[in-house]
Motif scaffolding. Structure first.
Motif, short mmCIF file in Angstrom:
data_model
loop_
_atom_site.label_atom_id
_atom_site.label_comp_id
_atom_site.label_asym_id
_atom_site.label_seq_id
_atom_site.Cartn_x
_atom_site.Cartn_y
_atom_site.Cartn_z
N ASP A 138 35.24 111.28 0.65
CA ASP A 138 35.57 112.71 0.75
C ASP A 138 35.33 113.44 -0.56
OD1 ASP A 138 36.25 112.32 3.37
OD2 ASP A 138 38.42 112.31 3.03
N ARG A 139 35.59 112.77 -1.68
CA ARG A 139 35.37 113.40 -2.98
C ARG A 139 33.89 113.71 -3.19
NH1 ARG A 139 39.06 109.30 -6.74
NH2 ARG A 139 40.96 109.40 -5.44
N VAL A 140 33.03 112.77 -2.81
CA VAL A 140 31.59 112.96 -2.99
C VAL A 140 31.07 114.03 -2.04
CG1 VAL A 140 29.33 111.87 -2.90
CG2 VAL A 140 31.30 110.60 -3.78
N PHE A 141 31.46 113.95 -0.77
CA PHE A 141 30.93 114.89 0.22
C PHE A 141 31.45 116.31 0.01
CE2 PHE A 141 30.34 110.98 2.92
CZ PHE A 141 28.95 111.02 2.87
N ASP A 142 32.65 116.45 -0.56
CA ASP A 142 33.18 117.79 -0.82
C ASP A 142 32.37 118.50 -1.89
OD1 ASP A 142 35.12 117.49 1.09
OD2 ASP A 142 36.73 116.99 -0.31
N THR A 143 31.96 117.77 -2.92
CA THR A 143 31.19 118.37 -4.02
C THR A 143 30.06 117.42 -4.43
OG1 THR A 143 32.79 117.44 -5.58
CG2 THR A 143 33.09 119.75 -4.94
N PRO A 144 29.01 117.31 -3.62
CA PRO A 144 27.93 116.36 -3.93
C PRO A 144 27.25 116.64 -5.26
CG PRO A 144 27.27 117.88 -2.18
CD PRO A 144 28.73 118.07 -2.39
N GLU A 145 27.23 117.90 -5.70
CA GLU A 145 26.58 118.25 -6.95
C GLU A 145 27.34 117.73 -8.17
OE1 GLU A 145 29.28 121.62 -5.75
OE2 GLU A 145 27.78 120.35 -4.77
N MET A 146 28.60 117.33 -7.99
CA MET A 146 29.41 116.81 -9.09
C MET A 146 29.23 115.30 -9.28
SD MET A 146 30.90 119.47 -10.29
CE MET A 146 32.13 118.73 -11.38
N PHE A 147 28.47 114.67 -8.37
CA PHE A 147 28.24 113.23 -8.45
C PHE A 147 26.74 112.96 -8.53
CE2 PHE A 147 32.41 113.62 -6.64
CZ PHE A 147 33.13 112.53 -7.11
N ALA A 205 28.66 122.03 17.70
CA ALA A 205 27.98 123.31 17.96
C ALA A 205 27.31 123.81 16.70
CB ALA A 205 28.99 124.33 18.48
N SER A 206 26.23 123.14 16.32
CA SER A 206 25.50 123.52 15.12
C SER A 206 24.10 122.97 15.21
CB SER A 206 26.20 122.97 13.87
OG SER A 206 25.40 123.09 12.73
N TRP A 207 23.15 123.66 14.58
CA TRP A 207 21.77 123.18 14.59
C TRP A 207 21.61 121.89 13.82
CZ3 TRP A 207 18.59 124.40 18.16
CH2 TRP A 207 18.67 125.66 18.76
N GLY A 259 27.28 116.39 6.74
CA GLY A 259 27.20 117.58 5.91
C GLY A 259 27.84 118.78 6.58
N GLU A 260 28.63 119.54 5.84
CA GLU A 260 29.36 120.68 6.41
C GLU A 260 28.44 121.84 6.76
OE1 GLU A 260 32.45 121.67 3.72
OE2 GLU A 260 33.46 119.73 3.86
N SER A 261 27.31 121.97 6.07
CA SER A 261 26.38 123.06 6.32
C SER A 261 25.01 122.63 5.82
CB SER A 261 26.83 124.34 5.60
OG SER A 261 26.79 124.15 4.19
N MET A 262 23.98 123.41 6.16
CA MET A 262 22.64 123.09 5.68
C MET A 262 22.56 123.24 4.16
SD MET A 262 21.05 122.10 8.35
CE MET A 262 19.38 122.00 7.73
N GLY A 263 23.31 124.18 3.61
CA GLY A 263 23.36 124.32 2.16
C GLY A 263 23.98 123.10 1.50
N HIS A 264 25.03 122.60 2.10
CA HIS A 264 25.71 121.40 1.62
C HIS A 264 24.75 120.22 1.67
CE1 HIS A 264 28.56 117.99 1.81
NE2 HIS A 264 29.35 118.76 1.09
N ILE A 265 23.98 120.11 2.74
CA ILE A 265 23.02 119.02 2.89
C ILE A 265 21.91 119.12 1.85
CG2 ILE A 265 21.26 118.06 4.44
CD1 ILE A 265 23.15 118.94 6.77
#
Length: 552
Positions: free
Chosen positions: A247-256, A404-406, A460-466
């Motif tokens: 959860d720590r990594v997926f919440d802020t992938p840019e921090m890891f 319900a998401s692309w 991934g929570e969103s395409m931006g997150h991915i």
């Protein structure tokens, strides 16, 4: 007294889930009463229906009304289909059942998805308004329901597919309708599998409803073994690694680092398996303790040697449901249908909306037009195209079923593409017929890597997150500190290692372990259960960790 109040009243903070003490208190009381009534079949079914309604109320509150509505509608339609001798009337009725069920599902699950697509397509700014909540509030001065958002009822995807299978199986004359609404309600709402599956097909479960309960020593041994195994999967292999690393990594992938993000994806494959398979094990075990057989939902999926084999092992109740009620009616591997091309056109439109990139749109249209023209003059190619269209549509819709998401559609499409590519690769593969252990290990590894890294679109929570995840993997692997990461989170990685080793154990060894448990004395079983309980709850966090598939 506070504990009893929590058990018998609805609270979002205290739902009845298998990893909380409240559930086991509930089950102990429910099972004690079950032991008093199980010999009388009608009374047993009525009791289990009522206790299941209470369980769902505890899980979803007033959304119990949706469950009761689905039960009433399909009970009435099912009986009407059976009594009708007109083929056209039967077809209209089964279509009505499917449409009502899908409308309810789409209203609660896809309202935001369709509204966003409509706004994008027509450049409007409509917002979701909960008409049902507004209607419900009109009966009272108190506004019990929120009208500015639509909340997804827990388990609606699962019991909707069950009620659809009931009507369709009656239409296909595979099944006679149940005479009692209480019996049918019991089938729809049986609490062990109600909120996260497995999806129970009417033709397999309905015949059990009329049979007297038979409780054997084997039922007890297998049931308790599955429950203990399920708790280990959920609380250790899923929750522990999620809370302390994933959860720590997926919440802020840019921090890891990219390496940490890759290890998180490998861990996520174990987490989602432990979470969902663990729930299924517990559900099947609970059902066995009451004399009912639920379908197997997992068969060591990470032993799969290709993408198609994976989907024969993962969420089996869903994949077989989609095969029998979607893929085959669309034409299966024989031919295409009008429905295939209508659905394909809708998905193409959705892709245009989702990407808003004319290069992608024109490329898809050009490829489609080229294949269409060639297929007009080549029967074999046309057959291949139709078969692959049906397969891809099934996987795309299966992806959309999950969310319900692309991004879920992309995830389903990637899995479908993996199955299609393998169909042709196996014809030229140099090791397809090689049965040596290293060839099989290679196939398993490639399949596992493919399945794992398609799941970034699932997690991934969103395409931006991915995209941030991809950026870290592409530009910031940070190999120099990889060992430090492994040492810092060593408890998590040891649990991951044990989890994967236990998964890849040979089936005969797993069966030997289960046989040893079955043959052990009751006292040893009690000690083992207490030990597992202590270990699981020592690793447990006070933070609420719902089952992942509750959201579906």
């Amino acid at each position: 007294m506070n504990r009893l109040y929590d058990i018998f009243t609805f609270s979002e903070d205290f739902p009845l889930i298998f990893t909380q003490v409240n559930f086991w208190i509930f089950f102990a009381v429910a099972y004690f009463i079950f032991a008093l009534v199980y010999k009388k079949v009608p009374l047993r079914n009525a009791y289990l229906f009522l206790i299941s309604l209470f369980f769902y109320y505890k899980t979803s509150g007033l959304f119990i009304g949706i469950l009761i509505f689905s039960t009433l509608v399909d009970f009435i339609i099912g009986r009407t289909i059976y009594k009708s001798e007109s083929k056209n009337k039967r077809l209209i009725l089964v279509s009505l059942s499917v449409c009502i069920n899908l409308f309810v599902l789409c209203y609660f699950k896809y309202a935001y998805f369709f509204t966003e697509a409509f706004n994008t397509l027509f450049n409007t700014r409509y917002e979701v308004f909960n008409i049902l909540a507004h209607w419900g509030n009109s009966f009272s001065d108190q506004n019990y329901f929120t009208i500015d958002k639509i909340i997804l009822p827990v388990g609606i995807s699962f019991y909707t597919f069950q009620t659809i299978s009931y009507s369709v199986d009656i239409y296909r004359k595979k099944l006679k309708p149940l005479a009692s609404i209480l019996d049918f309600g019991f089938y729809v709402s049986f609490f062990p599998q109600l909120v996260a599956g497995p999806i129970v097909r009417a033709e397999s479960f309905v015949p059990q409803i009329a049979k007297p309960t038979v409780l054997s020593k084997q039922h007890f041994n297998t049931g308790t073994f599955l429950i203990l195994k399920g708790l280990i999967k959920k609380m250790l292999f899923a929750d522990f690694i999620a809370m302390h690393f994933l959860d720590r990594v997926f919440d802020t992938p840019e921090m890891f680092s990219g390496f940490a993000n890759i290890m998180a994806m490998i861990g996520y494959s174990l987490q989602i398996y432990g979470d969902f398979s663990g729930y299924t094990d517990i559900a099947i075990g609970l059902a066995l303790l009451m004399g009912f057989q639920l379908p197997v939902n997992f068969n060591s999926p990470y032993k799969a040697i290709n993408a198609g084999d994976f989907w024969k092992r993962w969420h089996i109740s869903l994949s077989t449901w989609l095969r029998d009620y979607l893929y085959i009616p669309l034409g299966g591997n024989r031919t295409g249908s009008y429905a295939s091309y209508i659905i394909l056109s809708i998905i193409f439109l959705g892709v245009m909306i989702a990407f808003r990139n004319m290069i992608i749109v024109y490329s898809i249209l050009l490829i489609s037009l080229t294949l269409f023209i060639i297929s007009l003059y080549n029967y074999k190619l046309r057959n291949h195209i139709n078969t692959n269209i049906n397969l891809m549509l099934t996987m795309l819709i299966g992806g959309l079923w999950h969310g319900a998401s692309w991004k879920f559609v992309i995830w389903g499409g990637l899995n479908g593409l993996g199955i299609v590519v393998y169909k042709y690769w196996r014809k030229i593969s140099p090791y397809e017929l090689n049965n040596q252990w290293y060839a099989k290990a290679w196939k398993i590894l490639i399949t596992f890597i493919f399945i794992t890294f398609t799941r970034i679109y699932f997690r991934g929570e969103s395409m931006g997150h991915i995209s941030r995840w991809y950026k870290q993997v592409a530009h910031n692997m940070d190999w120099a500190n990889a060992l430090d990461l492994l040492i810092h989170y060593q408890a998590v990685f040891w649990v991951m290692l044990v989890g994967y080793i236990s998964h890849w154990l040979p089936q005969h060894l797993k069966q030997t372990i289960e046989d040893l448990y079955s043959k052990s004395p009751v006292a040893l079983k009690v000690i083992l259960a207490a030990g597992i309980g202590i270990i699981c709850y020592q690793a447990f966090s006070s933070d609420f960790q719902p089952f992942i598939y509750f959201q579906f």
